[in-house]
Design a protein around this motif. Structure first.
Motif, PDB file in Angstrom:
ATOM      1  N   LEU A 152       0.905  -1.197   0.004  1.00  0.00           N
ATOM      2  CA  LEU A 152       0.118   0.089   0.128  1.00  0.00           C
ATOM      3  C   LEU A 152       0.857   1.341  -0.035  1.00  0.00           C
ATOM      4  CD1 LEU A 152      -2.721  -1.063   2.480  1.00  0.00           C
ATOM      5  CD2 LEU A 152      -3.004  -0.701  -0.059  1.00  0.00           C
ATOM      6  N   LEU A 153       2.102   1.204   0.698  1.00  0.00           N
ATOM      7  CA  LEU A 153       2.893   2.483   0.837  1.00  0.00           C
ATOM      8  C   LEU A 153       3.947   2.346  -0.316  1.00  0.00           C
ATOM      9  CD1 LEU A 153       3.517   2.254   4.474  1.00  0.00           C
ATOM     10  CD2 LEU A 153       1.972   3.923   3.356  1.00  0.00           C
ATOM     11  N   ALA A 154       4.268   1.319  -1.072  1.00  0.00           N
ATOM     12  CA  ALA A 154       5.440   1.315  -2.170  1.00  0.00           C
ATOM     13  C   ALA A 154       5.167   2.300  -3.086  1.00  0.00           C
ATOM     14  CB  ALA A 154       5.263  -0.055  -2.752  1.00  0.00           C
ATOM     15  N   PRO A 155       3.896   2.391  -3.530  1.00  0.00           N
ATOM     16  CA  PRO A 155       3.928   3.556  -4.791  1.00  0.00           C
ATOM     17  C   PRO A 155       4.396   4.820  -4.315  1.00  0.00           C
ATOM     18  CG  PRO A 155       1.840   2.177  -4.934  1.00  0.00           C
ATOM     19  CD  PRO A 155       2.573   1.808  -3.789  1.00  0.00           C
ATOM     20  N   LEU A 156       3.916   5.422  -3.066  1.00  0.00           N
ATOM     21  CA  LEU A 156       4.442   6.721  -2.423  1.00  0.00           C
ATOM     22  C   LEU A 156       5.935   6.665  -1.965  1.00  0.00           C
ATOM     23  CD1 LEU A 156       1.214   7.698  -0.186  1.00  0.00           C
ATOM     24  CD2 LEU A 156       2.157   8.791  -2.337  1.00  0.00           C
ATOM     25  N   GLY A 157       6.309   5.430  -1.571  1.00  0.00           N
ATOM     26  CA  GLY A 157       7.520   5.508  -0.991  1.00  0.00           C
ATOM     27  C   GLY A 157       8.653   5.692  -2.121  1.00  0.00           C
ATOM     28  N   VAL A 158       8.548   5.168  -3.486  1.00  0.00           N
ATOM     29  CA  VAL A 158       9.253   5.533  -4.400  1.00  0.00           C
ATOM     30  C   VAL A 158       9.456   6.703  -4.713  1.00  0.00           C
ATOM     31  CG1 VAL A 158       7.748   4.927  -6.259  1.00  0.00           C
ATOM     32  CG2 VAL A 158      10.155   4.201  -6.506  1.00  0.00           C
ATOM     33  N   LEU A 159       8.222   7.575  -4.701  1.00  0.00           N
ATOM     34  CA  LEU A 159       8.200   8.911  -5.075  1.00  0.00           C
ATOM     35  C   LEU A 159       8.714  10.027  -3.848  1.00  0.00           C
ATOM     36  CD1 LEU A 159       4.762   9.093  -6.392  1.00  0.00           C
ATOM     37  CD2 LEU A 159       6.931   9.108  -7.750  1.00  0.00           C
ATOM     38  N   TYR A 160       8.667   9.550  -2.783  1.00  0.00           N
ATOM     39  CA  TYR A 160       8.957  10.372  -1.636  1.00  0.00           C
ATOM     40  C   TYR A 160       9.568   9.512  -0.745  1.00  0.00           C
ATOM     41  CZ  TYR A 160       5.076  12.867  -3.479  1.00  0.00           C
ATOM     42  OH  TYR A 160       4.234  13.673  -4.434  1.00  0.00           O
ATOM     43  N   ASN A 161      11.052   9.928  -0.187  1.00  0.00           N
ATOM     44  CA  ASN A 161      11.847   9.265   0.605  1.00  0.00           C
ATOM     45  C   ASN A 161      11.347   9.454   2.359  1.00  0.00           C
ATOM     46  OD1 ASN A 161      13.650   8.425  -1.430  1.00  0.00           O
ATOM     47  ND2 ASN A 161      14.971  10.377  -1.123  1.00  0.00           N
ATOM     48  N   ASP A 162      10.526  10.359   2.541  1.00  0.00           N
ATOM     49  CA  ASP A 162      10.142  10.475   3.647  1.00  0.00           C
ATOM     50  C   ASP A 162       9.430   9.244   4.308  1.00  0.00           C
ATOM     51  OD1 ASP A 162      10.065  12.838   1.796  1.00  0.00           O
ATOM     52  OD2 ASP A 162       9.946  13.787   3.814  1.00  0.00           O
ATOM     53  N   ILE A 163       8.700   8.376   3.211  1.00  0.00           N
ATOM     54  CA  ILE A 163       7.862   7.382   3.673  1.00  0.00           C
ATOM     55  C   ILE A 163       8.746   6.229   4.649  1.00  0.00           C
ATOM     56  CG2 ILE A 163       6.359   5.703   2.944  1.00  0.00           C
ATOM     57  CD1 ILE A 163       5.016   8.224   2.498  1.00  0.00           C
ATOM     58  N   LEU A 164       9.802   5.916   3.702  1.00  0.00           N
ATOM     59  CA  LEU A 164      10.857   5.016   4.317  1.00  0.00           C
ATOM     60  C   LEU A 164      11.428   5.293   5.912  1.00  0.00           C
ATOM     61  CD1 LEU A 164      11.553   2.083   3.820  1.00  0.00           C
ATOM     62  CD2 LEU A 164      13.591   2.925   2.533  1.00  0.00           C
ATOM     63  N   LYS A 165      11.809   6.590   5.727  1.00  0.00           N
ATOM     64  CA  LYS A 165      12.138   7.476   6.967  1.00  0.00           C
ATOM     65  C   LYS A 165      11.229   7.420   8.230  1.00  0.00           C
ATOM     66  CE  LYS A 165      15.587  10.098   4.519  1.00  0.00           C
ATOM     67  NZ  LYS A 165      16.096  11.634   4.187  1.00  0.00           N
ATOM     68  N   GLY A 166      10.184   7.741   7.627  1.00  0.00           N
ATOM     69  CA  GLY A 166       9.141   7.595   8.767  1.00  0.00           C
ATOM     70  C   GLY A 166       8.783   6.116   9.038  1.00  0.00           C
ATOM     71  N   ILE A 167       8.684   5.064   8.329  1.00  0.00           N
ATOM     72  CA  ILE A 167       8.522   3.952   8.955  1.00  0.00           C
ATOM     73  C   ILE A 167       9.617   3.381   9.736  1.00  0.00           C
ATOM     74  CG2 ILE A 167       8.512   1.285   7.981  1.00  0.00           C
ATOM     75  CD1 ILE A 167       7.117   2.224   5.567  1.00  0.00           C
ATOM     76  N   THR A 168      10.734   3.931   9.768  1.00  0.00           N
ATOM     77  CA  THR A 168      11.720   3.617  10.657  1.00  0.00           C
ATOM     78  C   THR A 168      11.365   4.182  12.105  1.00  0.00           C
ATOM     79  OG1 THR A 168      13.375   3.818   9.053  1.00  0.00           O
ATOM     80  CG2 THR A 168      14.259   3.901  11.294  1.00  0.00           C
ATOM     81  N   TYR A 169      10.742   5.325  12.100  1.00  0.00           N
ATOM     82  CA  TYR A 169      10.443   5.827  13.431  1.00  0.00           C
ATOM     83  C   TYR A 169       9.212   5.303  13.997  1.00  0.00           C
ATOM     84  CZ  TYR A 169      13.836   9.517  12.577  1.00  0.00           C
ATOM     85  OH  TYR A 169      15.202  10.187  12.367  1.00  0.00           O
ATOM     86  N   ILE A 170       8.376   4.943  12.940  1.00  0.00           N
ATOM     87  CA  ILE A 170       6.967   4.374  13.577  1.00  0.00           C
ATOM     88  C   ILE A 170       7.109   3.037  14.046  1.00  0.00           C
ATOM     89  CG2 ILE A 170       4.839   3.405  12.481  1.00  0.00           C
ATOM     90  CD1 ILE A 170       4.831   5.921  10.678  1.00  0.00           C
ATOM     91  N   THR A 171       8.152   2.051  13.365  1.00  0.00           N
ATOM     92  CA  THR A 171       8.384   0.721  13.663  1.00  0.00           C
ATOM     93  C   THR A 171       8.946   0.699  14.999  1.00  0.00           C
ATOM     94  OG1 THR A 171      10.189   0.630  12.328  1.00  0.00           O
ATOM     95  CG2 THR A 171       8.010  -0.163  11.540  1.00  0.00           C
TER      96      THR A 171
END
Length: 288
Positions: free
Chosen positions: A188-207
């Motif tokens: 669900l997050l992959a399409p946004l994650g490839v466009l915005y690096n914030d997604i992957l960085k945010g997941i690190t803090y959330i997890t």
């Protein structure tokens, strides 16, 4: 955007009509591309695993170093009474190591779709291939990494003489459901994650915060506000059931396990659909 394939000319034609207008054809194309991506997925998996450990002094040891360090840290804190973990159904070092391995497998399943698409940007722009191959390759890497960690877990069980229930043969089913849940979120997050690096960085803090809402380094709480949050956590029944099937053989929350498993499977199909429909637009965006 509807994709039509001319078998004789081997051309792919894109039309502006939505693929959702013909769900039967869409499902057929998804199933066909999933089957067609197996060989490419295997090649990508072997390539990525080889590249991951080729130029490393410790090699595959890096697969077990993160959970080992975490387990050592919490074991030290527990033994020195810095934190009061409480009673666990097995020796604490083995408990936290096993639980951390399951947790990291979930996190890897969550982040892998985003990492797969991000690292394959150039490939996506230049080559037309089933995008499902990227996800399958990463899933293969996840299970390969878990297999390495499993060797250490077995060694710990033998060292502490922890009895293993016959239901351990069912534990892989619960583990697969845990991976499905993580992959569902990742797709669900992959399409946004490839466009915005914030997604992957945010997941690190959330997890990182999510870890403390999951009974990984502590047993299931019996009451209080934390117990409510832990019970509402979708990872909890899947992770705990995997652990219980391996050790005690008694599943404490079978209803929660099957409910979350069903929602995870539905979410996986929904995530696959979103990934399928969004990727052509994502590829167009990154190629411009």
């Amino acid at each position: 955007m509807t994709r039509l394939v001319n078998q004789k000319l081997s051309k792919v034609v894109y039309k502006p009509d939505s693929q959702l207008r013909n769900p039967v054809r869409l499902c057929q194309e998804m199933a066909r591309d999933l089957l067609a991506s197996r060989e490419l997925a295997w090649q990508l998996m072997v390539r990525d695993i080889s590249a991951q450990y080729r130029q490393s002094l410790l090699g595959i040891c890096w697969a077990v170093i993160p959970p080992v360090i975490t387990a050592l840290g919490f074991t030290f804190a527990n033994n020195t009474n810095i934190v009061n973990i409480g009673a666990t159904d097995m020796p604490y070092p083995a408990y936290v190591m096993f639980s951390m391995t399951l947790w990291q497998t979930f996190v890897e399943a969550l982040t892998s779709p985003i990492q797969a698409v991000t690292s394959a940007k150039q490939m996506l722009v230049k080559i037309n291939f089933p995008r499902e191959a990227l996800i399958l390759a990463k899933l293969g890497q996840i299970f390969f990494s878990f297999a390495i960690k499993l060797i250490l877990i077995i060694a710990l069980f033998l060292w502490y003489q922890i009895p293993v229930s016959w239901t351990a043969i069912l534990a892989p089913v619960a583990l697969i459901h845990l991976v499905i849940l993580g992959t569902c979120f990742g797709l669900l997050l992959a399409p946004l994650g490839v466009l915005y690096n914030d997604i992957l960085k945010g997941i690190t803090y959330i997890t990182g915060f999510w870890l403390f809402l999951t009974p990984v380094v502590y047993p299931l709480p019996n009451g209080g506000g934390l117990a409510t949050l832990v019970q509402l956590n979708p990872v909890t029944p899947l992770l705990v059931t995997t652990r219980e099937l391996t050790t005690t053989g008694v599943v404490s929350n079978p209803f929660g396990f099957w409910l979350v498993s069903l929602l995870a499977i539905i979410g996986l199909l929904l995530g696959w659909l979103v990934y399928r429909l969004a990727m052509p637009f994502v590829v167009e965006r990154i190629s411009s």
